[in-house]
Design a protein around this motif. Structure first.
Motif, PDB file in Angstrom:
ATOM      1  N   ILE A 245       0.833  -1.201   0.000  1.00 25.38           N
ATOM      2  CA  ILE A 245       0.000   0.000   0.000  1.00 25.38           C
ATOM      3  C   ILE A 245       0.868   1.251   0.000  1.00 25.38           C
ATOM      4  N   ALA A 246       1.954   1.201   0.756  1.00 23.91           N
ATOM      5  CA  ALA A 246       2.769   2.405   0.959  1.00 23.91           C
ATOM      6  C   ALA A 246       3.412   2.883  -0.334  1.00 23.91           C
ATOM      7  N   VAL A 247       3.926   1.964  -1.151  1.00 21.71           N
ATOM      8  CA  VAL A 247       4.639   2.381  -2.365  1.00 21.71           C
ATOM      9  C   VAL A 247       3.734   3.171  -3.312  1.00 21.71           C
ATOM     10  N   PRO A 248       2.533   2.647  -3.657  1.00 19.51           N
ATOM     11  CA  PRO A 248       1.652   3.477  -4.492  1.00 19.51           C
ATOM     12  C   PRO A 248       1.264   4.785  -3.811  1.00 19.51           C
ATOM     13  N   SER A 249       1.071   4.757  -2.480  1.00 18.28           N
ATOM     14  CA  SER A 249       0.711   5.976  -1.762  1.00 18.28           C
ATOM     15  C   SER A 249       1.858   6.975  -1.776  1.00 18.28           C
ATOM     16  N   ILE A 250       3.092   6.478  -1.595  1.00 19.38           N
ATOM     17  CA  ILE A 250       4.262   7.360  -1.664  1.00 19.38           C
ATOM     18  C   ILE A 250       4.403   7.947  -3.067  1.00 19.38           C
ATOM     19  N   ILE A 251       4.214   7.092  -4.067  1.00 20.04           N
ATOM     20  CA  ILE A 251       4.296   7.580  -5.451  1.00 20.04           C
ATOM     21  C   ILE A 251       3.223   8.641  -5.693  1.00 20.04           C
ATOM     22  N   SER A 383      -9.873   7.864  -1.608  1.00 18.07           N
ATOM     23  CA  SER A 383      -9.746   7.244  -0.294  1.00 18.07           C
ATOM     24  C   SER A 383     -10.493   5.926  -0.203  1.00 18.07           C
ATOM     25  N   VAL A 384     -11.593   5.806  -0.929  1.00 16.99           N
ATOM     26  CA  VAL A 384     -12.303   4.521  -0.979  1.00 16.99           C
ATOM     27  C   VAL A 384     -11.412   3.459  -1.617  1.00 16.99           C
ATOM     28  N   LEU A 385     -10.768   3.820  -2.710  1.00 20.74           N
ATOM     29  CA  LEU A 385      -9.881   2.872  -3.388  1.00 20.74           C
ATOM     30  C   LEU A 385      -8.683   2.533  -2.514  1.00 20.74           C
ATOM     31  N   ARG A 386      -8.110   3.540  -1.854  1.00 21.09           N
ATOM     32  CA  ARG A 386      -6.949   3.318  -1.005  1.00 21.09           C
ATOM     33  C   ARG A 386      -7.302   2.462   0.203  1.00 21.09           C
ATOM     34  N   GLY A 387      -8.420   2.766   0.846  1.00 22.16           N
ATOM     35  CA  GLY A 387      -8.830   2.028   2.034  1.00 22.16           C
ATOM     36  C   GLY A 387      -9.167   0.581   1.759  1.00 22.16           C
ATOM     37  N   SER A 388      -9.595   0.292   0.536  1.00 25.22           N
ATOM     38  CA  SER A 388      -9.932  -1.085   0.166  1.00 25.22           C
ATOM     39  C   SER A 388      -8.716  -1.854  -0.340  1.00 25.22           C
ATOM     40  N   GLY A 389      -7.640  -1.132  -0.667  1.00 27.60           N
ATOM     41  CA  GLY A 389      -6.443  -1.783  -1.204  1.00 27.60           C
ATOM     42  C   GLY A 389      -6.400  -1.811  -2.717  1.00 27.60           C
ATOM     43  N   ASP A 390      -7.326  -1.097  -3.383  1.00 31.66           N
ATOM     44  CA  ASP A 390      -7.348  -1.043  -4.854  1.00 31.66           C
ATOM     45  C   ASP A 390      -6.450   0.107  -5.300  1.00 31.66           C
ATOM     46  N   LEU A 391      -5.134  -0.147  -5.305  1.00 36.41           N
ATOM     47  CA  LEU A 391      -4.176   0.952  -5.349  1.00 36.41           C
ATOM     48  C   LEU A 391      -3.694   1.336  -6.743  1.00 36.41           C
ATOM     49  N   LEU A 392      -3.841   0.437  -7.722  1.00 33.01           N
ATOM     50  CA  LEU A 392      -3.380   0.768  -9.064  1.00 33.01           C
ATOM     51  C   LEU A 392      -4.157   1.954  -9.627  1.00 33.01           C
ATOM     52  N   TRP A 393      -5.478   1.913  -9.495  1.00 32.33           N
ATOM     53  CA  TRP A 393      -6.290   3.005 -10.026  1.00 32.33           C
ATOM     54  C   TRP A 393      -6.122   4.280  -9.209  1.00 32.33           C
ATOM     55  N   PHE A 394      -5.907   4.112  -7.923  1.00 36.10           N
ATOM     56  CA  PHE A 394      -5.604   5.252  -7.059  1.00 36.10           C
ATOM     57  C   PHE A 394      -4.344   5.963  -7.566  1.00 36.10           C
ATOM     58  N   LEU A 395      -3.354   5.175  -7.987  1.00 35.40           N
ATOM     59  CA  LEU A 395      -2.116   5.735  -8.513  1.00 35.40           C
ATOM     60  C   LEU A 395      -2.324   6.352  -9.898  1.00 35.40           C
ATOM     61  N   LEU A 396      -3.112   5.700 -10.739  1.00 40.24           N
ATOM     62  CA  LEU A 396      -3.381   6.226 -12.077  1.00 40.24           C
ATOM     63  C   LEU A 396      -4.054   7.593 -12.020  1.00 40.24           C
ATOM     64  N   ALA A 397      -4.937   7.770 -11.035  1.00 33.31           N
ATOM     65  CA  ALA A 397      -5.601   9.067 -10.876  1.00 33.31           C
ATOM     66  C   ALA A 397      -4.599  10.160 -10.556  1.00 33.31           C
TER      67      ALA A 397
END
Length: 451
Positions: A245-251, A383-397
């Motif tokens: 989770i952290a790597v996409p969030s850091i990116i 935050s919905v995507l991040r909280g659920s762990g769906d991080l690829l689309w969170f990063l694409l946004a």
């Protein structure tokens, strides 16, 4: 003090949890706001420009701390929602140990590259030395910054948004007192405000750590949970999941900071007066968006706890409840800026500052203040995507946000001048929201789970 967000009315639960976070984020801004007010009035416009020019650099390093804390927070929230308290405690200790090691390494990196980054940003020569001094002291506080972010994220993951608020109020008041003392009494200038921030963050981190340990010792393990195997205090397996989770969030956080760096490079060639006006406006902007960020962070914890408890439909209810909050916050902020914007800018600009600085700040605020709701929608949906762990689309946004913002700032700079920077903000926010909302409507995030 902890709150189970898997029960009760979603709208009320989200609101009650978000309010202390909103207040806490506002107090957190006092660190930089007081620095700027005191520097602008007691040192001068060039010193304010130096601190402002450093802001884009410091945000890049803060992004790593925030992104990493998100990785820990989501996992801790899901364990808490699933009532797996032994694993939750081990996840907390794993996160804190890892944060401490990484923070020292990150501080060394910052000290090594600070002048190179300032040159890359084309920082004006008349403010370069002050900017470098500010960054040198700031990077010494990186371990405190990392640990405090991790500790606050842990309290929030447990549903306790009041304790971080208390520590922020205390540390903000400490920072104010030290700022005035170092700058007015000892005439330390930019170095004084940086040192005040270091000390205030250090005290807050130490007190937060002691209270968290006390809370965890009092918290019983769940009776139906199997004893954890392996090291009780550290787990490479849990670390791996946090990193996921952290790597996409850091990116994602770094992308925002990189976009600020690139936009700062558009601003700097216009001279120190424009930089000072833009820097002052960014200080007001940083306060104005805090409520939006708080609602987004609350939505992330709400989502993670309910995903852990397998209550996905409850997440949808909470998401819908966040929309009225976002629009009401935007309306309030817009009205305040329209009526009191020049007054607020005057807090950061010394008496006698040129009209160029004031005009620059007001132009920025008039454009962005009416579109903050786009940022709010971007944050709660992501935050919905991040909280659920769906991080690829969170990063694409985040990539879409960066591309649109930087493309607009550079592409229109030669056509409409510095105003391109103002208009690039809502363009980027809308682009990121569109990507997040597309994924949210697909509903595939409901099938994600980390633990």
């Amino acid at each position: 003090m902890k709150q189970d967000m898997t029960i009760g009315k979603p709208a009320k639960t989200l609101f009650v949890f978000a309010v202390p976070m909103i207040l806490g984020n506002l107090f957190q801004q006092f660190y930089s706001l007081v620095d700027s007010v005191i520097v602008g009035h007691f040192v001068g416009e060039e010193a304010l420009a130096a601190v402002g020019s450093s802001f884009a650099v410091t945000m890049l390093f803060i992004a790593v701390a925030i992104g990493a804390s998100m990785g820990a927070s989501v996992m801790i929230s899901q364990f808490f929602g699933a009532k797996r308290f032994q694993e939750m405690k081990r996840a907390i200790s794993t996160a804190l140990i890892s944060f401490l090691v990484v923070s020292f390494l990150w501080a060394l990196v910052g000290l090594g590259v600070k002048d190179g980054l300032l040159h890359l940003l084309r920082t004006p020569e008349n403010i370069f030395e002050d900017a470098s001094t500010y960054l040198q002291i700031y990077f010494l506080s990186i371990p405190f910054l990392f640990m405090y972010n991790a500790l606050s994220a842990t309290f929030n993951a447990l549903g306790d948004s009041r304790t971080p608020l208390g520590f922020l109020i205390f540390s903000s008041l400490t920072n104010i007192g030290l700022d005035l003392w170092f700058v007015i009494q000892f005439h330390m200038g930019v170095a004084g405000v940086a040192l005040a921030t270091l000390i205030a963050q250090g005290i807050a981190a130490g007190l937060s750590f002691m209270l968290l340990i006390h809370r965890l010792r009092k918290m019983p393990d769940s009776s139906g949970e199997e004893p954890v195997s392996g090291n009780r205090w550290y787990s490479t397996e849990l670390l791996g999941l946090m990193v996921k989770i952290a790597v996409p969030s850091i990116i994602q956080q770094s992308i925002v900071s990189v976009s600020m760096l690139m936009v700062q490079a558009v601003i700097n060639p216009y001279g120190s007066s424009v930089v000072a006006g833009y820097s002052a406006a960014l200080k007001i902007d940083s306060v104005a968006i805090m409520p939006m960020q708080a609602v987004g962070n609350a939505m992330s914890t709400f989502t993670a706890q309910n995903i852990g408890a397998m209550k996905q439909e409850r997440v949808r209810e909470g998401y819908r409840a966040s929309y009225p909050m976002i629009f009401l916050i935007n309306l309030a902020v817009f009205l305040v800026i329209q009526f009191f914007g020049e007054t607020f800018l005057g807090f950061f600009l010394e008496n006698g500052s040129g009209s160029v600085a004031m005009q620059t700040g007001m132009e920025y605020l008039h454009v962005v203040s009416i579109t903050y709701f786009m940022l709010g929608l971007l944050m709660v949906t992501g935050s919905v995507l991040r909280g659920s762990g769906d991080l690829l689309w969170f990063l694409l946004a985040s990539v879409a946000n960066l591309a649109a913002r930087v493309g607009c700032a550079y592409g229109l700079n030669g056509i409409i001048g510095i105003a391109a920077v103002w208009y690039s903000m809502p363009v980027g926010w809308f682009s990121g929201f569109a990507v997040n909302f597309f994924r949210y409507r697909q509903g595939k995030w409901m099938k994600k789970k980390l633990i």
